[in-house]
Each structure stands twice: as C-alpha cells, then as structure tokens.
Design an enzyme around this catalytic site. Structure first.
Site, mmCIF file in Angstrom:
data_model
loop_
_atom_site.group_PDB
_atom_site.id
_atom_site.type_symbol
_atom_site.label_atom_id
_atom_site.label_comp_id
_atom_site.label_asym_id
_atom_site.label_seq_id
_atom_site.Cartn_x
_atom_site.Cartn_y
_atom_site.Cartn_z
ATOM 1 N N PHE A 117 0.833 -1.203 0.000
ATOM 2 C CA PHE A 117 0.000 0.000 0.000
ATOM 3 C C PHE A 117 0.866 1.252 0.000
ATOM 4 O O PHE A 117 1.939 1.250 0.607
ATOM 5 C CB PHE A 117 -0.932 -0.018 1.219
ATOM 6 C CG PHE A 117 -1.887 -1.176 1.186
ATOM 7 C CD1 PHE A 117 -3.118 -1.051 0.556
ATOM 8 C CD2 PHE A 117 -1.537 -2.414 1.712
ATOM 9 C CE1 PHE A 117 -3.996 -2.119 0.486
ATOM 10 C CE2 PHE A 117 -2.403 -3.495 1.645
ATOM 11 C CZ PHE A 117 -3.641 -3.345 1.025
ATOM 12 N N GLU A 118 0.368 2.286 -0.660
ATOM 13 C CA GLU A 118 1.145 3.522 -0.754
ATOM 14 C C GLU A 118 1.435 4.138 0.610
ATOM 15 O O GLU A 118 2.333 4.951 0.758
ATOM 16 C CB GLU A 118 0.413 4.542 -1.614
ATOM 17 C CG GLU A 118 -0.897 5.014 -1.007
ATOM 18 C CD GLU A 118 -1.569 6.090 -1.858
ATOM 19 O OE1 GLU A 118 -0.974 7.156 -2.017
ATOM 20 O OE2 GLU A 118 -2.674 5.843 -2.371
ATOM 21 N N THR A 119 0.638 3.745 1.605
ATOM 22 C CA THR A 119 0.833 4.261 2.955
ATOM 23 C C THR A 119 2.072 3.658 3.617
ATOM 24 O O THR A 119 2.505 4.145 4.650
ATOM 25 C CB THR A 119 -0.391 3.918 3.810
ATOM 26 O OG1 THR A 119 -0.740 2.541 3.562
ATOM 27 C CG2 THR A 119 -1.576 4.791 3.440
#
Lengths: 325, 261
Positions: B50-52
C-alpha cells in the site's frame, strides 16, 4: 511535584498548545492519513479557539482536514487527496468548499507532497521527480499570482528541468520545499524525555515534523524513557524536534490508532450524513466541538460502549470483528 | 445458476492479470478485493503493498482504506509514503497498480479530480492521492470503472493520472520510462490497449452482457473484433472471495465499483 521534569516546559493542555502555537494565518501540516491517526483532539481545539485563515498543507487526509475546512478555519489548501476511504470517498465539507469557491486550493499528488515535506526536512529548496509529467497537475495552478507573493506560498507551483546528467532529453519536475509553521501529530507514545514513538505506519509524519518550525504531539500515553530507550529502533523522532506534548488518550477518535483503537464506523457514518447538510453540520459542530468542555467530556459523549467496541486487540493492532458497515 | 455481484466478477477478472512475483499496489474498494483475490486464488507468490507503507499484510479482514489498521498487521514491514514510492518505481520489481477513476479516455488516462471547470467544478472528487504517482512509476496499471458513457469520454475534464497519454509513443516522450495502462475492468467487461496505437479495445464481455451494450456505454469508438465472452466465476473462486477475502461481505456485495461518488 512534576512527574516529568525533563519535559515539564513542553507538557501542556490542548488549549495552551493551540493558543501558543497555532496562530491565525499560519501554515499547518497534519499527520496521519485518511481514517488513521488524525490529530483530532488538536483539530477540535483549533476549531474551538476559532483560529482563522489557516494555510493547510496535506498529502492524503480525511477527518481532521474536513472538520477544519467545515468549521471555516482554512483559507488556503495544498492537497493531494481528501477522502475517508469507504466512509466518504471524497471528504464532504472539502468537496463543498471547493465547489462553492470558499477556499483557495492547489492540487499535488501524494508522492509530490511527501517530497516537498522531505525537501523542507533536508533544508533543500526543491526535489525532483517524474511524478506529474503529462498530468493536469502541471497544467493548472490553483493559486493566483497575487497569492504567490504571500509568505509560505511557493513562487511557482513547480519547475521543469532537463536531467543534467543525461545526453538525451530526460525531463523531471522540480517541487518546492514546504516548511510549515506548525505540524501536529498524534503518536502512541512519548517518552518522559520527549522521544516520540509512532506504531504501525508512519505515513509522512516524520518528514512533516522535521520540516516544521513548531511541532505539537498528542499521545496516547507518556512512558518512562527507560522503556523508550530499551528499543530505540522503534522510535520516530528525537526529543529536540518536539515543542509541545499533550497527553490525549483516544486523541485520534473517530480515526484509528494502531494497537490502541480502530476507527469508529458509527461516528464516521454519522459525520458523512451531517456533513451533507449545512444546518446539520452546524449542529454537529455545536454538539461535538463547541459544546464540549474538555477532552474527557468528548470521550464521555463517544461513550463506553463504543470505546470498548473499537478498542484494538493489542496483539493484532485493530479490533477484529468490528461492525464496519 | 451461480449468483455473483459486479464487484465479485470485477475482482476476479482483474485478479487473473496478476502473476506470481508481481508486486501489487492496491487502492480502496474493489481494488482491495481484487488484490486480495489475486493473492489467494491466482498468484500466491504475489506481494500486496500500500502507498501508505504497509508491505505484505496478512489481510485477515478487508481494509476499508489504504491507511486502515488492517494494512499494518502481519506485514513484513511497516514504513511510510517515501518508502512505498521507492517500491512502486523500483527497477528490479514488476509492480502492478489497481486504481479507480471517475473518467477514463481511450488511452487509459484517468480523472479523479473534478467534473467541470477545475476552479469551479460541478463535482469535486478526492484528487490524485498516489494515483498520478503510480501511473508514472508502476510497470502497469489496471483500472476499475463503472461502464457508462459519461465516464468513458473523448476528453477528460481533468487528466490526473497518465496512461498512454496521447497514444503511440507519446508516454515515453514525456520522459516516463516504463509502465502505462495495462487493462480496464468494468462492470460489463475487460478492455486492453492496442500494442502500437495504444487505443482501448474490448477483449471480454461478461456473461449476460452484449457487445452492443458496451459500445453504447462507451463515449468513443472501440474495436470489438477480438472480444470473447468471459467465463463466469467458479463456485470455488466465489467461496474463497466470500469466506476468506471478505468474510464480512463489506465489498463483495456492493453493487457499485470504486470509486463510489
């Protein structure tokens, strides 16, 4: 007798942290991401103190962004994303404010905003990326030339450059650094020496803190430095970056805090509903922000039943089986 | 007859594109369902991230946002945005991103910013988030769309994320070294992009959907000469989706694909 002599001068209540550091017209960065670890206790206090004309700088934000905009605290916004995941694919008050031309706004992407905070943290005037090439992010400048003359606003949205190390044409986008006046973060732990420990994902919190002139940290708990220093690999910020420390358990509610509590689906659903209607939204602010005298009062309104429902399993990190519809 | 929702069909159709060893970037909604389905059914050695900053979480429950605590549990690593973007564009990795959009054009360029004028939009959406970034850096992008004429448009109101840009070689000429639009998965079928012109064409229509319906629902001409009917999901696939991927049926049973607006 003060229990925490090392941080005595920085330990304060929400009211003092905001009144001392969050001024009208300041540039403000908020930590967290969409529905996780938003510094809500501070955001509500900013609303309660009716701070005006904030220049908010965000990557992907959700609840704190939307409450600050909805309450009329924000004049200017640099943003990559305003959404609460499945609970509000586009943050409602943000959407309305843009559609009604109530705020000045400029779009970037997540990576672009993260690089801008990193540039600020590193003391660099800009950083390059390939992100944005061909996109309308590069074709539309949100801010007018007049706004660009103001303090803390970049003189240009970006600049283009040809890779000076390549014989062939190879364009990159240069992004101006961000150095917010204030960054507010919610962390799980602060040591009694001021060391900050964020558990789970850190998003761009560390870059945002290091880029800022002033950093306010709210935390779930203050713990002995002997504990914090037993496993320093887990820590996020050294004490000297932190200007204000506020103990605010459940300080990210209704967003989530890894290892402590999940997001509050009931509250996020209620919020989306009231945010759609101006009168209902005003009533929400009256009830949940202006009409609340202390953080303890706010948590009493959330209620023990919900506090227990969203309480995270400390091993798993979230609340398994929580009704998230 | 097997009953299944649009989201289930879309998740499975998209999941089939993922191969063992792929590094899969997942967004919110049906893209989360597809990424998890891909790993549980088609490519167990794919890695979801995930980009997080969450890398390879156990995903015992389906996350409702890319910052959901459920992307931080059972991971090989929890990090942040800068670290996540160093993976999306990494030269050693084959990264495939799942995105959603409000509008798409024939070259797979995406709009997640606004409808109408940028400064005074009729409808404002969330904005790029990481979409513009992964569209620039990933090896390929698979986009989920509701198949409607107003969403498949000649000209985007705002180009948030670059696909094949203006077709042909134009993406490379921009300075983007790899990537581009790999496929579009809609509630009606699957579309891909012509090798040279980079124009969208229909490869599959879902059971019960006609080619005419797809042509009518697309705001620009599309080549349908290579289209075949897609296979229905098998009971086994649906069982994994419903019992392992999304046991609380938070996304499986929704009618609309992400992003809902």
């Amino acid at each position: 007798m003060n229990r925490y002599p090392e941080i005595a001068d920085r330990l304060m209540g929400l009211d003092e942290a905001v009144s001392r550091f969050v001024k009208d017209g300041c540039q403000l960065a908020i930590g967290g991401f969409t529905i996780t670890r938003n510094p809500m206790a501070v955001a509500y206090e900013i609303v309660r103190q009716r701070v005006k004309d904030i220049h908010l700088v965000c990557h992907s934000h959700g609840q704190a962004l939307d409450v600050l905009i909805g309450a009329g605290c924000v004049r200017r916004l640099e943003i990559a994303y305003g959404g609460n995941g499945r609970y509000a694919p586009t943050c409602v008050r943000f959407k309305k404010a843009v559609q009604r031309s109530e705020i000045e706004f400029e779009d970037y992407s997540n990576y672009q905003m993260s690089l801008r905070f990193l540039a600020g943290a590193l003391g660099m005037p800009f950083l390059p990326t390939k992100s944005g090439l061909g996109s309308d992010l590069m074709n539309y400048e949100g801010f007018s030339p007049d706004i660009r003359k103001e303090a803390k606003v970049a003189s240009r949205k970006y600049a283009m450059m040809d890779n000076p190390f390549s014989e062939e044409r190879d364009e990159v986008v240069l992004l101006p650094a961000l150095t917010p006046d204030v960054t507010i973060l919610h962390a799980q732990y602060v040591g009694d020496d001021g060391t900050v420990r964020i558990k789970g994902l850190t998003f761009a919190d560390i870059e945002q803190a290091k880029a800022a002139d002033t950093v306010i940290i709210t935390c779930e708990d203050i713990v002995p430095s002997s504990f914090i220093r037993m496993d320093p690999d887990q820590n996020s910020l050294p004490p000297f970056f932190v200007d204000a420390i506020v103990k605010a358990p459940y300080g990210a509610h209704p967003t989530a805090c890894y290892g402590f509590y999940d997001y509050d689906p009931k509250h996020l659903n209620l919020y989306r509903k009231v945010a759609e209607d101006d009168a209902l939204f005003k009533g929400y602010l009256d009830e949940w922000v202006y009409g609340v005298n202390s953080w303890e009062d706010y948590l009493a309104k959330v209620g023990m039943e919900m506090i227990l429902k969203i309480k995270a399993n400390p091993v798993i990190g979230y609340a398994p089986g929580l009704d998230r519809k | 007859m097997i009953q299944y929702s649009d989201n289930e069909m879309m998740a499975l159709a998209a999941g089939r594109f993922i191969k063992d060893g792929d590094i899969v970037f997942a967004g919110t909604g049906v893209s989360m369902l597809a990424a998890t389905a891909a790993k549980r059914i088609f490519a167990p050695k794919a890695v979801i991230f995930f980009e997080t900053g969450g890398i390879d979480p156990s995903l015992d429950e389906i996350p409702m946002a890319v910052a959901d605590l459920r992307v931080m549990t059972g991971t090989s690593l929890n990090s942040g945005l800068i670290e996540a973007f160093s993976i999306v564009g990494h030269r050693k990795l084959h990264t495939v991103a799942f995105l959603g959009a409000a509008q798409i054009d024939r070259y797979g360029n995406l709009n997640t910013t606004c409808i109408g004028d940028y400064f005074k939009p009729r409808t404002r959406f969330s904005g790029s988030g990481g979409a513009c970034d992964v569209a620039a850096y990933a090896s390929g992008v698979i986009t989920f769309m509701q198949h409607e004429k107003r969403r498949f448009v000649e000209k985007l109101d705002y180009l948030t994320s670059v696909g094949w840009y203006k077709g042909g070689n134009s993406r490379k000429e921009l300075g983007l070294r790899r990537g581009g639009a790999l496929a579009v998965v809609t509630n009606l079928g699957v579309l891909r992009f012509h090798e040279e012109t980079k124009e969208m064409y229909l490869t599959e229509y879902f059971p019960g959907v006609t080619v005419e319906k797809i042509v009518e629902s697309t705001g620009f001409p599309i080549d349908t000469s290579m289209a075949v009917e897609a296979e229905s999901p098998t009971p086994g696939e649906l069982q994994i989706l419903r019992e392992e991927v999304d046991p609380q049926r938070l996304i499986c049973q929704a009618i609309l694909a992400a992003p809902q607006r």
